[in-house]
Design a protein around this motif. Structure first.
Motif: not given
Length: 604
Positions: A273-295
């Motif tokens: 959800a945050v990634a979609k907000q960050a990319l605005q005004p472009f659209t972003l849809e996830f087909v498959k999320l492999d990996w994520w991290t916060v560091y």
């Protein structure tokens, strides 16, 4: 108790690349990794290789094994509020490559002779490089890499031939390993560094970043060909990079409202959800999320990379943000720098003093990475450090561009250089072929071939130095100097280096006929004079340029500087370099030998 030449701790690309260098020298090596890499396969980690790293991997014969896996990134774009901004973001890579001679400018062919340079970097996730390196190693020795296997402790027995005694736990069973050298390439939380009490000073940043790999769909232009920077007030300078197998690496600042409570609010759904907000005004849809991290971001560098027989490399020696994609790239330079020195010392070729140059060379380079990263990480997070004295409301992205541009060649690995030391000697004031800097590349012709090939493709890794013998334009004087050098080499057994002979001109004569003696090593022609110019050698005089096993220029002398060459190698190599040349060399009055005075058996 098992005995090995080198025990390496860590199973990442730095450790595996170093292992591959050592095993090809027929050394006894054991590499241990505490995690099962097959269970770790979905981890993202590093994902970008710059041209400087690709040149090293090609030198070592690894690049061809990953060329079909990685994604060739073919441009750069920067967006702000949906509009494109020219000359910002990752465009610094293009600046570094524009006037570079590297052959890693990937291209789009228009026809056989014309092409457009369009490459910036190579997107490949760390796990794929690791897989290739493990396969490379297993083809030489199937019993080198052990995982899961964990280092528990080690101690030093000073008087022993195998001074390091390490205790390893392998699937619940402990055993002791004796080794001549121990290398910790086991990441930012290095066990080797901790057990050895290596000081690891540095600073921590208040910023947190999100990184993720996914298959995505977006309406953002050039999303599947270019590395993209998106300038955002809330999410910092957002990274968008195509990588292997249809994946995209996306990175941005973690907002305070979700990073609180020690990350307890962060879930896979929140990340998307945050990634979609960050990319605005472009659209972003996830087909498959492999990996994520916060560091959290920190910059640290060990005070030394060597303590007796123990070494640190990669993240074990230096940690920083991924803001300029330096982690895996800097580690690759560590691995090749330490690898050829360890292999040469253990193989009886080089004096042990050569190992002392590892810390001085690589720590200085790592410190520069850290110094750059402190600023880059702040700018990407939307902050300008106070020491820049920026006016109120200044744009952090403009300062980011300044730092990126000022350090572009170094960042892409082509500007990595080392100071004068035991190996890098006889400094020159030449603008070209500087001691301690990367050896230039350029097109050369092998006899009988129509198409040129890169010089560096002929100067592959063997663990030995290369002497590039620039025989020059074949007038009587340089030809005579070459034959004197040839006679000296024939009187020296074994030679302390590999040789390659370069002749100026299009190559109308066979090398032996033109030189009046067999060439030293293979012979190539420089038809345009481009290579002679790049190395600062006058074709009418000739010269000798020594290149280290890792592709760095370490010495330069004239073609008649035989004794200079002997003097250069004397403090480096253990084997006899050769006696002073006392055999008189007869030079025919009419210049190069030909006709009935043909060459036989490599001598006059």
């Amino acid at each position: 108790m098992s005995k090995v030449d080198v025990l390496l701790v860590g199973g990442g690309p730095v450790s595996l690349l170093l292992t591959s260098i050592l095993v090809r020298s027929e050394l006894k090596v054991l590499t241990v990794e505490q995690y099962d890499k097959f269970e770790q396969g979905h981890y993202g980690r590093a994902c970008v290789l710059y041209p400087g790293s690709l040149e090293i991997l090609e030198l070592l014969g690894v690049y061809e094994r990953i060329a079909d896996i990685g994604f060739i990134i073919q441009g750069t774009k920067t967006f702000k509020d949906g509009a494109e901004i020219n000359g910002r973001g990752w465009s610094f890579i293009d600046e570094a490559l524009r006037n570079s001679d590297t052959m890693f400018k990937f291209w789009c062919p228009l026809n056989f002779y014309s092409f457009i340079v369009s490459q910036l970097s190579f997107g490949i996730r760390q796990k794929h490089l690791e897989d290739v390196l493990r396969d490379f190693i297993s083809k030489i020795d199937t019993d080198v890499v052990k995982a899961p296997a964990k280092l528990l402790s080690y101690r030093i027995a000073e008087s022993s031939e195998y001074p390091v005694i390490a205790t390893i736990d392998e699937r619940g069973h402990s055993r002791e390993i004796q080794c001549k050298y121990l290398v910790g390439a086991d990441g930012g939380r290095s066990t080797v560094r901790s057990l050895g009490n290596f000081p690891f000073p540095g600073t921590a940043s208040p910023h947190k970043w999100i990184r993720l790999d996914a298959i995505v769909v977006t309406n953002m232009p050039s999303s599947r060909c270019a590395v993209i920077a998106i300038e955002s007030k809330k999410y910092g300078n957002i990274l968008w990079s195509p990588i292997d197998n249809g994946r995209t690496r996306l990175g941005f600042v973690c907002p305070d409202e979700i990073s609180g409570d020690r990350g307890s609010k962060i879930t896979e759904e929140v990340i998307m959800a945050v990634a979609k907000q960050a990319l605005q005004p472009f659209t972003l849809e996830f087909v498959k999320l492999d990996w994520w991290t916060v560091y959290e971001i920190g910059q640290r560098v060990a005070e030394t990379f060597k303590s007796g027989p123990v070494f640190l490399a990669g993240d074990a020696a230096h940690t920083h943000s991924s803001g300029a994609a330096q982690g895996m790239n800097t580690g690759i330079h560590d691995a090749v720098n330490l690898g050829w020195k360890l292999a040469g010392v253990l193989g009886g070729l080089y004096h042990e003093d050569v190992l002392d140059t590892y810390t001085s060379e690589r720590r200085a380079s790592a410190q520069r990475v850290i110094d750059i990263d402190r600023n880059v990480a702040a700018f990407i997070s939307g902050h300008i450090p106070a020491h820049f004295g920026a006016p109120p409301n200044a744009d952090a992205n403009e300062y980011l561009d300044r730092v990126f541009s000022a350090n572009a060649a170094f960042t892409v690995g082509l500007g990595v250089s080392y100071s004068i030391n035991l190996i890098n000697r006889a400094p020159t004031t030449d603008a070209a072929a500087k001691i301690g800097h990367r050896a230039p590349d350029g097109p050369v012709l092998r006899p009988g071939r129509r198409l040129a090939q890169p010089l560096r493709s002929l100067v592959r890794y063997t663990g030995r130095f290369w002497a590039l013998v620039f025989a020059g334009i074949l007038a009587p004087t340089p030809a005579a100097d070459f034959r004197a050098l040839r006679a000296h080499v024939d009187s020296t057994s074994p030679a302390p280096c590999e040789f390659l002979t370069l002749l100026a001109g299009p190559g109308c004569l066979q090398p032996a006929e033109a030189l009046g003696a067999q060439p030293l090593g293979n012979a190539v022609y420089d038809p345009t004079g481009e290579v002679f110019a790049a190395y600062g050698v006058d074709g009418a005089v000739g010269g000798i340029v020594v290149v280290r096993p890792d592709g760095i220029i370490s010495f330069k002398t004239t073609l008649d500087g035989v004794q200079d060459l002997v003097g250069y190698f004397a403090p480096l190599v253990r084997q006899q370099v050769g006696k002073r040349l006392e055999i008189p060399v007869q030079v025919p009055a009419d210049g190069p030998i030909g006709g009935e005075n043909n060459v036989e058996g490599g001598k006059e």
